[in-house]
Design a protein around this motif. Structure first.
Motif, short mmCIF file in Angstrom:
data_model
loop_
_atom_site.label_atom_id
_atom_site.label_comp_id
_atom_site.label_asym_id
_atom_site.label_seq_id
_atom_site.Cartn_x
_atom_site.Cartn_y
_atom_site.Cartn_z
N GLN A 166 -0.15 -1.59 0.82
CA GLN A 166 1.16 -1.98 1.30
C GLN A 166 1.03 -3.06 2.34
O GLN A 166 -0.02 -3.25 2.94
CB GLN A 166 1.94 -0.78 1.81
CG GLN A 166 1.31 0.00 2.95
CD GLN A 166 2.20 1.15 3.36
OE1 GLN A 166 2.49 2.04 2.55
NE2 GLN A 166 2.66 1.12 4.60
N ARG A 196 -2.11 -6.81 4.41
CA ARG A 196 -2.61 -5.79 3.54
C ARG A 196 -3.04 -4.60 4.36
O ARG A 196 -3.78 -4.74 5.31
CB ARG A 196 -3.83 -6.35 2.82
CG ARG A 196 -4.11 -5.60 1.61
CD ARG A 196 -4.93 -6.46 0.72
NE ARG A 196 -5.72 -5.57 -0.05
CZ ARG A 196 -6.73 -5.93 -0.79
NH1 ARG A 196 -7.07 -7.19 -0.83
NH2 ARG A 196 -7.38 -5.06 -1.48
N TRP A 249 4.19 6.55 -5.10
CA TRP A 249 3.62 5.61 -6.07
C TRP A 249 3.12 6.37 -7.29
O TRP A 249 3.33 5.96 -8.43
CB TRP A 249 2.44 4.83 -5.45
CG TRP A 249 2.81 3.96 -4.28
CD1 TRP A 249 4.07 3.67 -3.85
CD2 TRP A 249 1.91 3.31 -3.39
NE1 TRP A 249 4.02 2.87 -2.75
CE2 TRP A 249 2.71 2.61 -2.44
CE3 TRP A 249 0.52 3.21 -3.29
CZ2 TRP A 249 2.15 1.85 -1.41
CZ3 TRP A 249 -0.03 2.44 -2.28
CH2 TRP A 249 0.78 1.77 -1.35
N ARG A 260 2.95 -4.77 -9.93
CA ARG A 260 3.43 -5.27 -8.63
C ARG A 260 4.93 -5.10 -8.51
O ARG A 260 5.45 -4.64 -7.48
CB ARG A 260 3.05 -6.74 -8.48
CG ARG A 260 1.57 -6.89 -8.19
CD ARG A 260 1.18 -8.33 -8.04
NE ARG A 260 -0.19 -8.41 -7.53
CZ ARG A 260 -0.96 -9.49 -7.62
NH1 ARG A 260 -0.50 -10.58 -8.19
NH2 ARG A 260 -2.18 -9.46 -7.13
N THR A 261 5.65 -5.47 -9.59
CA THR A 261 7.10 -5.35 -9.58
C THR A 261 7.51 -3.91 -9.33
O THR A 261 8.38 -3.61 -8.51
CB THR A 261 7.68 -5.83 -10.93
OG1 THR A 261 7.02 -7.03 -11.29
CG2 THR A 261 9.16 -6.02 -10.86
N ALA A 295 6.82 -2.59 -5.79
CA ALA A 295 7.80 -3.13 -4.84
C ALA A 295 9.12 -2.38 -4.98
O ALA A 295 9.77 -2.03 -3.99
CB ALA A 295 7.98 -4.62 -5.06
N THR A 308 6.40 -3.43 1.98
CA THR A 308 6.44 -3.46 0.52
C THR A 308 5.06 -3.06 0.01
O THR A 308 4.15 -2.85 0.80
CB THR A 308 6.85 -4.85 0.00
OG1 THR A 308 6.95 -4.78 -1.42
CG2 THR A 308 5.84 -5.91 0.39
N SER A 348 1.96 -3.57 -3.20
CA SER A 348 1.47 -4.43 -4.27
C SER A 348 0.08 -3.95 -4.71
O SER A 348 -0.38 -2.88 -4.30
CB SER A 348 1.43 -5.88 -3.79
OG SER A 348 1.14 -6.72 -4.87
#
Ligand SMILES: Nc1ncnc2c1ncn2[C@@H]1O[C@H](COP(=O)(O)OP(=O)(O)OP(=O)(O)O)[C@@H](O)[C@H]1O
Ligand SMILES: [Mg+2]
Lengths: 223, 795
Positions: free
Chosen positions: B60, B69, B80, B224-225, B228, B243, B245
């Motif tokens: 994140q 990062r 997640w 990634r999308t 997020a 966010t 990734s």
């Protein structure tokens, strides 16, 4: 007899920057099959240059040259090479035997550049050694031979592939007269058997073995 | 085939030439093989699992706060894992240390806490026993453990362990499996245990690395999308601005080595190019001696192909010889590399000479030899036969071939100058890293890492008194001048960050905390380390009676950043996860900055709390000694075992060797580049020597004439040396240009030196001219000592 060589208005010059030097001027010359021609002339007259052109080692000249019925001009290098291989044998003043090959290997060299099977080649080499009476020398290296013997091998190598035309640039230049005479006898014999010969020499005795003399002076044929 | 046999025979007749050529090729191919096998292992083959490209590292970030990062929190990890559809598996990989109870006392292990799906995610099941089952990573499940193959062999001698109990940090685990040999992904581990976290884990407590495997048909962009989007949906106020990734794990696993490896690969390719140039020059010289032969052959009817074939065949024979020799050398290089700096590679990366490496090195050998042969062939086929025939029996190579040789030597010198330049820069970087001011004095410092495991150290009080007793005992050791301790040693390889808030700071409200480094230290730490107390005082030697009365010392970077132009003394810091206003500390001192995370990274804001207030189970004692620190280590171990037999000693080592570990990669790079540059220079010097020798041999006659006409030996000596140094100067000029261009690519690998550094260029020039002069001396001496009479007689 048929024309083997026909030169018409052959010219050769060297361009060096802005200066161009003419070495051969309007050479027209016909040689028939079976002739034994001698080219003579003072040093620098262009004799070696002419011989290189005749031998297809040098294709950069003006004028026309027909060898054994084939026009040289415009001929692709590959075809020119083929024609030379079929037609021409060379004898050099410095013999030019390859130092790290034996006599037999030197003789085999021209054959290796022609499509010929290994045993066929070996047979021809054996015949030639025999014919030139150098069987005993076949495993020696050139430096182990006298000058005359080396030139003997040189001539043998030049004719082993049975060329129609033998070109020799001062073949006896490095030999004393006795050895020279032997080589000339050999040429005469080869000519008698049908090989056309063109030689360059400074010696009148050698010229006497041939049947015609062409004189060069300053690049011109002198009459 | 018979061409090859004849080539072999011909080369056998000049063994000197053949050996030199094979040796040069072998050197070029060997260095390339060694480096390429590293590139192959780390960058091409990647992690030792099926479809390694599908493994991702999830993270994140908070761009607004400059956090590019970060690892994540347990609740985020669960979101997640449960909400994504892009992955077949998502797993925590929580690295840490644990103590194993052994009859000889506690032993410190590297453990990794992983999710139950970890081995399925990797796609590499344990070789014995089984992987973790669903539910085994949940609270209340019986504790299970899987041993790494290496640890199983080294600790238990490979004896049957399935079902056996082991005690980790005082808790009983059952061994259920042995992981596959060499599977140290993503980090080296002794034991895998299920990662079990309480249900009420906090958001914002960022400590957890997470990996995942992409599902079939899904891409990195999909992942990634989706990550997020999942973060968007988290209602918590605490996730505002954050966010999530992903990056390929393989890339992540070698991010430190990638640039260095590519640079080294580039360097050895230059070496190979030098070998090609050198070989070409060698072949040209050899062909030049045979110009007449070529002309005679052509006059006897040899076609271009007839002339080229022997040279090509010789090239192939040399290439095969060079390849075999290169493989031997390459294996040796690799062995030396791995012995010299084992820590430069990740644990899972064990380079081998596989099919791809063999093919590439064969290609390198053939390519190099044939490139060189083609140059010689070009020269040979182009030479006009009649000229060579007319020049008579004296074998004078054409001026063209001599010029070509000179061009190759200049090329070699150019490339060596470039390599020398690069090597110089990495050496300077290494020295800058090693000799920079770290903010503390490391030379007479000994560090002892401890864990305080098990029930004996369960309470903070027990840990506090153990640490105090140990401090006292260690201070009494002869040769020890002062003793203190910290939980995160600078440059020790691990460090903690915390979020914090500042009282009365509208730009940094408590709900939008800032991130800073955090450390718990014992009183006297700053003095023992040799750090300067700039303002205020040290932490008090007693623990605070209540959390709100605790004290904190900050570093100057902290003060500069959050109190620019003002003093931080007396200000209050809220700390802990999410900057809890109920937990605050007063800034009582400001100390100088130290290098903390890496030798390159500049100092960041840092908080120092008292270990007496917050007492983790780990402690690193730092001892300032009057003796060489290494001499004390066995006494320090003995003292610790005596005072706290239940404590586990991870290591006792001089601080200098901790620093040495930080220099592994730069030292690896600088060492190799220097080796390659020296190799290149030696090759180029040989090339220069070769060309000058040829020139002298060819000009023997001319030199004889000069001597006969009154030239002095000194003039002849200068003539030859001048020619050699002229070539060197050309190589230097071109090489400096190339070096400046390549230096730019180095960028991030350099430290404290720029690619255009004039000192570096001057040193390169000095080295080059010294070596070039040496290469000139022999040929020049030979020319100067020629006997004119003999020289003239020589044909
Ligand atoms: N590469 C060249 N560039 C310029 N001129 C050249 C070149 N090669 C030969 N020449 C000139 O061409 C002329 C003829 O040379 P050639 O070797 O044919 O003479 P030659 O009749 O064989 O002499 P010799 O009896 O001495 O062998 C000479 O003047 C020579 O200087
Ligand atoms: Mg001549």
């Amino acid at each position: 007899m048929a024309d083997l060589i026909k030169l018409e208005n052959v010219e050769k010059r060297y361009v060096n920057g802005a200066v161009s030097t003419w070495v051969l001027r309007r050479i027209s010359l016909t040689v028939e099959e079976g002739e034994f021609v001698t080219i003579m002339g003072p040093s620098g007259a262009g004799k070696s240059t002419l011989l290189a052109i005749l031998g297809l080692l040098d294709a950069e000249f003006d004028g026309s040259y027909t060898l054994d019925g084939t026009a040289i001009h415009g001929l692709k290098p590959k075809l020119r090479g083929e024609l030379a291989k079929r037609t021409i044998g060379f004898v050099f003043q410095q013999y030019h035997l390859l130092d790290d090959l034996t006599v037999a290997e030197n003789l085999e060299l021209p054959l290796s550049y022609r499509d010929m099977k290994g045993d066929e080649r070996k047979g021809l080499v054996a015949d030639t050694l025999d014919r030139f009476q150098i069987v005993g020398k076949k495993d020696l290296f050139p430096r182990q031979l006298s000058g005359g013997q080396q030139q003997l091998v040189g001539v043998a190598r030049a004719v082993i592939a049975k060329p129609k035309l033998l070109l020799a640039d001062e073949p006896t230049g490095n030999l004393h007269s006795e050895q020279g005479a032997e080589i000339m006898e050999l040429f005469k014999e080869l000519n008698r058997q049908g090989t056309t010969i063109i030689q360059i020499t400074h010696s009148k005795e050698n010229a006497a073995y041939g049947n015609r003399v062409v004189r060069l002076k300053d690049g011109w044929i002198a009459d | 085939m018979s061409e090859l046999r004849q080539a072999l025979r011909r080369l056998g007749r000049s063994p000197g030439f053949a050996l030199l050529a094979v040796a040069m090729l072998g050197l070029g191919v060997g260095t390339n093989t060694a480096v390429f096998s590293l590139v192959n292992t780390l960058l091409l083959r990647g992690l030792p699992v099926p479809a390694p490209g599908d493994l991702l590292s999830l993270f994140q970030s908070n761009p607004k706060r400059g956090v590019e990062r970060d690892v994540t929190s347990v609740p985020n990890f669960r979101d997640w894992r449960d909400q994504s559809t892009c992955f077949t598996h998502v797993s925590a990989v929580d690295p840490g240390q644990a103590t194993l109870a052994t009859p000889e006392g506690p032993e410190v292990l590297a453990i990794t806490g992983v999710s139950a799906s970890f081995f399925d995610l990797l796609g590499v099941p344990p070789v014995a026993g089984r992987g973790f089952r669903k539910g085994e990573d949940e609270e209340g499940a019986p504790l299970t453990a899987i041993l790494s193959h290496r640890f199983w062999q080294s600790r238990f001698g490979g004896r049957p362990m399935l079902g056996s109990p082991i005690t980790l940090d005082g808790r009983p685990f059952t061994v259920i499996g042995i992981a596959k040999e060499g599977l140290e992904v993503p980090v080296a581990t002794d034991v895998y245990v299920p990662a079990i976290y309480p249900a009420d884990s906090q958001r914002g407590a960022l400590f957890l690395p997470v990996i995942a495997r992409l599902a079939k048909g899904k891409t990195l962009a999909d992942a990634r999308t989706q990550l997020a989007a999942i973060m968007e949906r988290i209602p918590s106020e605490k996730e505002r601005g954050w966010t999530a990734s992903a990056v390929p794990l393989a890339e992540d696993a070698v991010s430190d080595q990638r640039m260095s490896l590519l640079l080294l690969q580039g360097a050895v390719l230059l070496v190979l190019l030098i070998v090609a140039a050198n070989l070409a020059a060698l072949l040209l010289a050899r062909a030049a001696r045979k110009t007449r032969d070529g002309a005679v052959r052509a006059a006897l009817g040899a076609s271009r192909m007839d002339l080229a074939a022997p040279l090509l065949a010789e090239g192939v024979v040399l290439a095969l010889g060079g390849w075999l020799f290169g493989l031997l050398l390459g294996r040796a290089f690799l062995a030396v590399l791995l012995v010299a700096s084992p820590a430069a590679l990740p644990a899972w990366a064990r380079p081998v000479l596989d099919g791809r490496v063999l093919l590439v090195s064969l290609g390198a050998a053939l390519g190099t030899a044939l490139l060189a042969s083609l140059v010689a062939i070009g020269q040979k086929v182009r030479s006009v036969p009649i000229e060579a025939l007319r020049e008579g029996s004296r074998a004078t190579p054409s001026r063209g071939s001599r010029r070509a040789q000179a061009v190759f030597v200049v090329l070699e010198l150019t490339l060596s100058v470039a390599l020398l330049g690069l090597a110089g820069l990495t050496l300077r970087t290494l020295s800058n890293l090693a000799t920079q001011n770290l903010g503390f004095e490391s030379r007479t410092l000994l560090v002892a890492n401890l864990l305080l495991p098990g029930a004996e150290f369960e309470t903070p009080g027990a840990r506090r008194s153990a640490v105090q007793a140990l401090t006292e005992r260690l201070s009494g050791l002869p040769g020890v001048t002062s003793v203190s301790g910290t939980t995160t040693l600078p440059l020790g390889g691990n460090y903690n960050d915390t979020v914090f808030g500042l009282e009365d700071r509208p730009d940094a409200p408590a709900t939008e905390p800032n991130v800073t480094g955090v450390d718990q230290v014992l009183p006297g730490y700053f003095e023992t380390m040799g750090m300067a107390l700039r303002e205020g005082r040290d932490l008090s030697p007693r623990s605070a009676p209540d959390p709100r009365a605790s004290e904190v010392v900050v570093n100057q970077a902290f003060e500069r950043r959050y109190f620019p132009g003002a003093s931080a003394l007396g200000k209050r810091v809220f700390f802990g996860p999410r900057a809890d206003p109920r937990r605050a500390a007063t800034i009582v001192g400001v100390v100088s900055d130290v290098k903390r995370e890496s030798l390159r990274r500049s100092e960041r804001p840092q908080l120092y709390f008292s270990y007496l207030d917050i007492t983790p189970r780990r402690m690193t004692f730092v001892l300032r000694t009057a003796l060489t620190p290494g001499e004390l280590s066995s006494q320090v171990r003995a003292a610790i075992r005596e005072v706290a037999p239940a404590a586990a000693i991870t290591s006792v080592t001089p601080m200098d060797s901790v620093l040495g570990d930080n220099l592994t990669l730069p030292r690896f790079l600088a060492g190799l580049l220097t080796f390659f540059a020296v190799t290149a220079l030696v090759l180029a010097a040989l090339g220069l020597f070769g060309v000058l020798s040829t020139v002298v041999a060819q000009r023997t006659n001319e030199i004889g004439v000069r001597l006969a006409l009154g030239a002095k030996p000194g003039d002849v000596f200068r003539l030859v040396t001048g020619q050699g140094l002229g070539l060197a100067a050309a190589g230097l000029a071109l090489g400096v240009g190339l070096s400046l261009g390549l230096g730019r690519l180095l960028g991030g690998l350099l430290y404290g030196v720029s690619a255009t550094d004039p000192t570096n260029l001057a040193s390169v020039a000095a080295v080059l001219f010294t070596v070039a002069s040496l290469a000139c001396i022999l040929p020049a001496r030979r020319a100067a000592s020629l006997d004119p009479v003999a020289a003239l007689r020589e044909e």
